[in-house]
Scaffold this active site. Structure first.
Site, PDB file in Angstrom:
ATOM      1  N   GLY B 107       0.892  -1.144   0.000  1.00 41.02           N
ATOM      2  CA  GLY B 107       0.000   0.000   0.000  1.00 41.02           C
ATOM      3  C   GLY B 107       0.923   1.184   0.000  1.00 41.02           C
ATOM      4  O   GLY B 107       1.918   1.202  -0.722  1.00 41.02           O
ATOM      5  N   CYS B 108       0.666   2.135   0.839  1.00 40.93           N
ATOM      6  CA  CYS B 108       1.571   3.276   0.831  1.00 40.93           C
ATOM      7  C   CYS B 108       2.694   3.047   1.815  1.00 40.93           C
ATOM      8  O   CYS B 108       3.550   3.878   2.018  1.00 40.93           O
ATOM      9  CB  CYS B 108       0.803   4.559   1.032  1.00 40.93           C
ATOM     10  SG  CYS B 108       0.903   5.290   2.595  1.00 40.93           S
ATOM     11  N   SER B 109       2.720   1.904   2.415  1.00 33.26           N
ATOM     12  CA  SER B 109       3.820   1.565   3.310  1.00 33.26           C
ATOM     13  C   SER B 109       4.471   0.304   2.782  1.00 33.26           C
ATOM     14  O   SER B 109       4.081  -0.247   1.776  1.00 33.26           O
ATOM     15  CB  SER B 109       3.270   1.293   4.700  1.00 33.26           C
ATOM     16  OG  SER B 109       3.940   0.229   5.331  1.00 33.26           O
TER      17      SER B 109
END
Lengths: 260, 260
Positions: B107-109
């Site tokens: 995801g964004c991590s």
């Protein structure tokens, strides 16, 4: 060269008027990283600089101690596998075993998903939502976002039914905000299939899958969906709305649920 | 009630003038989720609505098929463990075994970190960076961020040495951007200890650890650090700068490296 963006046909409402457009969205790929033949991790990532990503990941996580341990790396562009070989293979492999207690993390995402999108049934819903309501309720959500307003640096999501925010959550992780809403609504016995979900964060494939599993027919974000999110939403019957900002709003999938 | 924000002493430069302040930052906690006694996942999350988070996670991931399988949940506020019990224990446990092929996602991590911050040595560096340079180079990074400018919905990071962007990356995942820079610089033989890192994304504990491992002494973000990032940066000798926006800039740790 693997492209890191894709084009999609969209409907953009600007000052209330819908117009068909072609918009660019960032690509989202599952990248498998292998070290000395062992599959280590699957990252959801933009498909560019993949060798840099793999080598940097291994160094950042201490799985390669220095670059002197690095030997070669190769990419299979089709399968999105990056295979890194190390010079001191036995030492590196024993280090992998030592790192047994893996922390799977969130950051602004979850960090773990069990996949299996094929098992999720298509969302059938005749819900209809106006662009005006999406914009108004996004403003309402932001007003009520205490943590976001006090500190910044966090995401916020809300489930709206009719003209009411039924459930709301704030978290440093995008995915966590949806899980909190799903948990809260489920524990309270709220049927999510008649609501729509608003979020501040990017819509990834996992965000769409979470909505579909809870039968939420519409997800609207203040920022962009990824290409994989759009493809999965198209298949699972979820309406994806992005860039809810000022007078603009963009509809990416199942636009029949969105009215002027 | 577990608080979801913390106060820190900061130095804010506004129009060039430094002033000591107290700022709120979002908390970041490691939340262990157990299902029927089995530790399933550790999420980095804001420590609020933890039972909702755990139940929603289990439902969203299909580990509980419906809420009717849910029995009880309890939180240990100190250890941040959430323990969920299911009614049909043997069925749920066999489902866990079936989900063997876990996708750890970004995801964004990143979605995966091997922890072990204690193993990282303190960053000693007499690098000095002016607030003006941080602001100017952030603007330069954004100008060059093609994917960000074309689509939005992605993060961007850059390593700056002197007045030059030495390495740059864009990705849907915050952590991936740093890994790409670490990979690129390492492969090119660039010493990162004399540079500073700019990023569009929130600074979490893992982002600080990645910088420290590569001996990067300063990380500056357009948004907020978490409380855990600040505590770890303080310990590891990393300067954390946040809210690089317009004429403002806030320094959270090791402020001696930042000049007017």
């Amino acid at each position: 060269m693997i492209k890191d963006s894709s084009e999609f046909k969209t409907i953009r409402y600007e000052k209330g008027e819908p117009a068909t457009r072609t918009d660019m969205v960032p690509r989202e790929s599952s990248i498998d990283i292998y070290l000395c033949g062992t599959r280590l991790v699957t990252l959801q990532a933009s498909p560019n600089q993949l060798i840099e990503l793999a080598v940097g990941f291994l160094l950042s996580e201490g799985l390669l101690e220095t670059l002197s341990e690095y030997e070669t790396a190769s990419i299979d562009a089709e399968s999105k596998e990056v295979r890194v070989e190390a010079k001191n293979r036995s030492k590196v492999l024993s280090r992998l075993l030592d790192k047994g207690d893996v922390i799977r993390t969130s950051g602004c995402s979850r960090g773990m998903s069990f996949g299996g999108y094929d098992m999720i049934g298509k969302v059938n819903s005749d819900l209809s939502v106006s662009t005006e309501k999406i914009k108004t309720m996004t403003r309402e959500m932001l007003k009520a976002a205490d943590l976001h307003n006090a500190c910044g640096g966090v995401h916020c999501s809300a489930l709206v039914k009719g003209s009411e925010v039924i459930s709301m959550s704030e978290d440093i992780g995008r995915h966590n905000t949806i899980d909190k809403i799903v948990g809260q609504c489920s524990l309270k016995g709220i049927d999510m299939s008649e609501g729509f979900l608003l979020t501040t964060g990017r819509i990834s494939s996992e965000m769409v899958a979470k909505c579909a599993r809870s039968r939420i027919p519409v997800i609207a974000s203040m920022t962009s969906p990824t290409d994989l999110a759009i493809r999965i939403a198209d298949k699972l019957g979820v309406t994806v709305v992005g860039y809810v900002r000022g007078n603009r709003i963009t509809v990416y999938t199942h636009a029949d649920r969105i009215t002027n």
